[in-house]
Design a protein around this motif. Structure first.
Motif, mmCIF file in Angstrom:
data_model
loop_
_atom_site.group_PDB
_atom_site.id
_atom_site.type_symbol
_atom_site.label_atom_id
_atom_site.label_comp_id
_atom_site.label_asym_id
_atom_site.label_seq_id
_atom_site.Cartn_x
_atom_site.Cartn_y
_atom_site.Cartn_z
ATOM 1 N N PRO A 68 8.063 18.301 -3.492
ATOM 2 C CA PRO A 68 7.261 17.921 -4.657
ATOM 3 C C PRO A 68 5.779 17.757 -4.319
ATOM 4 C CG PRO A 68 8.905 16.221 -4.124
ATOM 5 C CD PRO A 68 8.989 17.276 -3.083
ATOM 6 N N VAL A 69 4.944 18.089 -5.286
ATOM 7 C CA VAL A 69 3.506 17.838 -5.177
ATOM 8 C C VAL A 69 3.086 16.985 -6.360
ATOM 9 C CG1 VAL A 69 2.967 19.944 -3.875
ATOM 10 C CG2 VAL A 69 2.869 19.987 -6.384
ATOM 11 N N ALA A 70 1.987 16.269 -6.184
ATOM 12 C CA ALA A 70 1.394 15.488 -7.278
ATOM 13 C C ALA A 70 0.178 16.256 -7.790
ATOM 14 C CB ALA A 70 0.974 14.111 -6.778
ATOM 15 N N ALA A 75 1.117 15.990 -14.250
ATOM 16 C CA ALA A 75 2.184 16.943 -14.558
ATOM 17 C C ALA A 75 3.345 16.758 -13.590
ATOM 18 C CB ALA A 75 1.656 18.374 -14.473
ATOM 19 N N ALA A 76 4.546 16.763 -14.119
ATOM 20 C CA ALA A 76 5.734 16.571 -13.290
ATOM 21 C C ALA A 76 6.449 17.901 -13.073
ATOM 22 C CB ALA A 76 6.688 15.588 -13.977
ATOM 23 N N GLY A 77 7.313 17.921 -12.077
ATOM 24 C CA GLY A 77 8.147 19.086 -11.849
ATOM 25 C C GLY A 77 7.470 20.233 -11.130
ATOM 26 N N TRP A 78 6.424 19.934 -10.378
ATOM 27 C CA TRP A 78 5.729 20.962 -9.600
ATOM 28 C C TRP A 78 6.038 20.768 -8.127
ATOM 29 C CZ3 TRP A 78 2.196 25.009 -10.740
ATOM 30 C CH2 TRP A 78 2.122 25.306 -12.102
ATOM 31 N N TYR A 79 6.129 21.887 -7.418
ATOM 32 C CA TYR A 79 6.549 21.877 -6.016
ATOM 33 C C TYR A 79 5.602 22.707 -5.160
ATOM 34 C CZ TYR A 79 10.644 19.846 -8.014
ATOM 35 O OH TYR A 79 11.471 19.000 -8.695
ATOM 36 N N GLY A 80 5.570 22.378 -3.898
ATOM 37 C CA GLY A 80 4.822 23.152 -2.924
ATOM 38 C C GLY A 80 5.789 24.015 -2.135
ATOM 39 N N LEU A 81 5.417 25.242 -1.896
ATOM 40 C CA LEU A 81 6.191 26.181 -1.099
ATOM 41 C C LEU A 81 5.661 26.153 0.330
ATOM 42 C CD1 LEU A 81 7.831 28.759 -0.372
ATOM 43 C CD2 LEU A 81 6.112 30.066 -1.606
#
Length: 173
Positions: A68-70, A75-81
Motif C-alpha cells: 500500500p501507498v498513501a 485516496a484509498a486502495g492504491w499500491y506500489g509495485l
C-alpha cells in the motif's frame, strides 16, 4: 522458452525469495542493495499486500511485491509495485512481465484504485503506467515515477511508500 508456474508466496518461500532478490539486484546499477530487506520489512509489518513468485521445478526464479501507498488527497486502495526480481539466468524471458501482469490483474479483481511504480518508463509503459502530473514522489525524477489507474480514479498529491522502504538490513525468519 522457460516453463514456470506463478503462485502466491508461502511462509516457506521466504528464504528463497530473499536469496533471489539479493542475487537479482547484486549487479543492477540502480540497486540500493536493500531490496531484500525492504520485502522482509514489508512482510514483518504485514504490508506485503501481494507477493507473487515464479517457480521452475521447485526453484524460485522470479518475484514481485505490491504494497500500500498513501496519497496526499487521502485516496484509498492504491499500491506500489516493487521490487521485481528475476534470477539472472532467467532474465529476458518475460518472467518479470508475467509477474507484473498477474499482480495487476489480482489488484483489479480486489477492487484496487491503482498502482504506482518508480522505474524505467520504457519498460513500465507496456503495462499502461504513465507519468501523472497530479501524483509526485519527492526526491525522484518525475519521468521515472508513473501511475496506472485501475478503477478510473485520478488521485492527487504526494505519494508515500511504507517506512519499510527505509529498511537497510534483512530481518531473519
Amino acid at each position: 522458452m522457460i516453463a514456470y508456474a506463478l503462485r502466491s508466496e508461502t511462509p516457506a518461500d521466504t528464504p528463497a525469495i530473499r536469496a533471489l532478490i539479493t542475487k537479482a539486484f547484486a549487479v543492477a546499477e540502480h540497486s540500493s542493495g536493500t531490496e531484500a530487506a525492504i520485502v522482509d520489512a514489508l512482510r514483518a509489518r504485514d504490508e506485503l499486500t501481494l507477493s507473487l513468485l515464479a517457480e521452475q521445478d521447485g526453484r524460485v526464479i522470479g518475484h514481485v511485491a505490491f504494497s500500500p501507498v498513501a496519497i496526499g488527497d487521502g485516496a484509498a486502495g492504491w499500491y506500489g509495485l516493487g521490487p521485481v526480481a528475476v534470477a539472472p539466468d532467467c532474465q529476458g524471458a518475460g518472467i518479470g512481465a508475467a509477474l507484473i501482469e498477474a499482480g495487476l490483474a489480482r489488484l483489479r479483481q480486489a477492487g484496487a484504485g491503482g498502482c504506482v511504480v518508480l522505474g524505467d518508463p520504457g519498460y513500465y509503459a507496456r503495462f499502461g503506467f504513465a507519468n501523472e502530473a497530479e501524483l509526485r514522489y519527492e526526491g525522484a525524477p518525475a519521468e521515472y515515477f508513473m501511475a496506472l489507474t485501475l478503477d478510473g480514479s485520478r488521485p492527487q498529491g504526494a505519494v508515500a511508500y511504507s517506512v519499510a522502504f527505509e529498511a537497510t538490513e534483512t530481518a531473519r525468519d
